[in-house]
Design an enzyme around this catalytic site. Structure first.
Site, PDB file in Angstrom:
ATOM      1  N   SER A   1      46.141  84.345  38.217  1.00  0.00           N
ATOM      2  CA  SER A   1      47.283  83.594  38.837  1.00  0.00           C
ATOM      3  C   SER A   1      46.572  82.748  39.582  1.00  0.00           C
ATOM      4  CB  SER A   1      47.936  84.493  39.424  1.00  0.00           C
ATOM      5  OG  SER A   1      49.098  83.871  40.265  1.00  0.00           O
TER       6      SER A   1
ATOM      7  N   TYR B   1      50.241  91.669  44.297  1.00  0.00           N
ATOM      8  CA  TYR B   1      50.382  90.942  43.017  1.00  0.00           C
ATOM      9  C   TYR B   1      49.051  90.036  43.100  1.00  0.00           C
ATOM     10  CZ  TYR B   1      51.261  87.387  39.454  1.00  0.00           C
ATOM     11  OH  TYR B   1      51.092  86.511  38.368  1.00  0.00           O
TER      12      TYR B   1
END
Ligand code: NAP
Length: 252
Positions: A144, A157
């Protein structure tokens, strides 16, 4: 043009996984998509690939259930045999979950769920599939852009994706002797179901994120799928141990 090569895409039933499977299909690879629960969504991915003349199949896999990986490898091997093959050429570890919330709101269960899926599942799936992966094959782990830029409420995350990037680099060294390239591809905000569909459905969030992005908008799933297919292609055969961000220049 059909290459005869075979790719496995985890979480290929929807979102970036579906777009990636479709892009690999367009590049002439045969594609196996995995799904956790919804076989009909996975069959829809398969159908769209077959409709354009490609070859695809779906298998069930929960990447947080490491104990079930030997059974998955058996299912996969049986599917490869039905296609007259014994090896995978491309592994795309796309399946992942988000968890967004401030320090005080994160429970141990939330933390474990994210790490079990994004890190533990990815690592042990690579371990389980390494013997089935062809020498000269490729592994692409979906990370990400949040491993680079920072927003409050994304700690767990983002850390899980940073871990995915580090294990990608290390495994590139370990698997390099077999000619296997391992890279991480880091999407920026992209319009899927992810994060409750916010990057697709929340106009204010789309506008806000777009304003912080060089190209002025959030990404579309096909833009990530095409990038993964490009990274999997022979054109990028000399690229390994890299992090490729595909974000339109988000939060620079
Ligand atoms: N969209 C974004 O803005 C964005 C940005 C950066 C990175 N990413 C990453 O891109 C990847 C795909 O995200 P997406 O946007 O396509 O999200 P999505 O639409 O929410 O899809 C997530 C996929 O992962 C699968 N999955 C989750 N946990 C799983 C498990 N334990 N076992 C097997 N499959 C599991 C889901 O399966 P089910 O359908 O069964 O739930 C689904 O196929 C993720 O790794 C995500 O972290 C997304």
């Amino acid at each position: 043009m059909k290459s005869g090569k075979i790719a496995l895409v985890t979480g290929g039933n929807r979102g970036l996984g579906r777009a990636t499977a479709q892009a690999l299909g367009r590049h002439g690879l045969r594609v196996i998509v995995t799904y956790r629960g919804d076989a009909r969504e996975a069959e829809e991915t398969v159908r769209t690939i077959q409709e354009t003349g490609g070859t695809a199949a779906a298998l069930r896999l929960d990447i947080s259930d490491v104990a079930a990986f030997p059974d998955f490898v058996s299912d996969l091997t049986a599917r490869l045999e039905r296609w007259g093959a014994t090896r995978l050429d491309v592994l795309v570890n796309n399946a992942g979950v988000g968890l967004f919330g401030p320090l005080e709101a994160v429970t141990v269960e939330d933390f474990d769920a994210v790490m079990d899926t994004n890190v533990r599942g990815t690592f042990f799936l690579i371990q389980a599939l390494a013997p089935v992966l062809a020498d000269g094959g490729r592994i692409i782990n979906v990370s990400s852009s949040l491993s680079r830029h920072t927003s409050a409420g994304t700690s767990v995350y983002s850390a899980s994706k940073a871990a995915v990037e580090v294990l990608s680099r290390t495994l590139a060294v370990e698997l390099g002797a077999r000619g296997i390239r391992v890279n991480a591809l880091a999407p920026g905000p992209t319009a899927t179901d992810f994060n409750g569909g916010a990057m697709r459905d929340d106009a204010r969030m789309r506008e806000g994120l777009g304003a912080q992005t060089a190209l002025g908008r959030v990404g579309e799933p096909e833009e990530i799928g095409d990038a993964i297919a490009a990274l999997a292609s022979e054109d990028l055969r000399w690229v390994t141990a890299q992090r490729l961000e595909v974000s339109g220049g988000a939060l620079l």
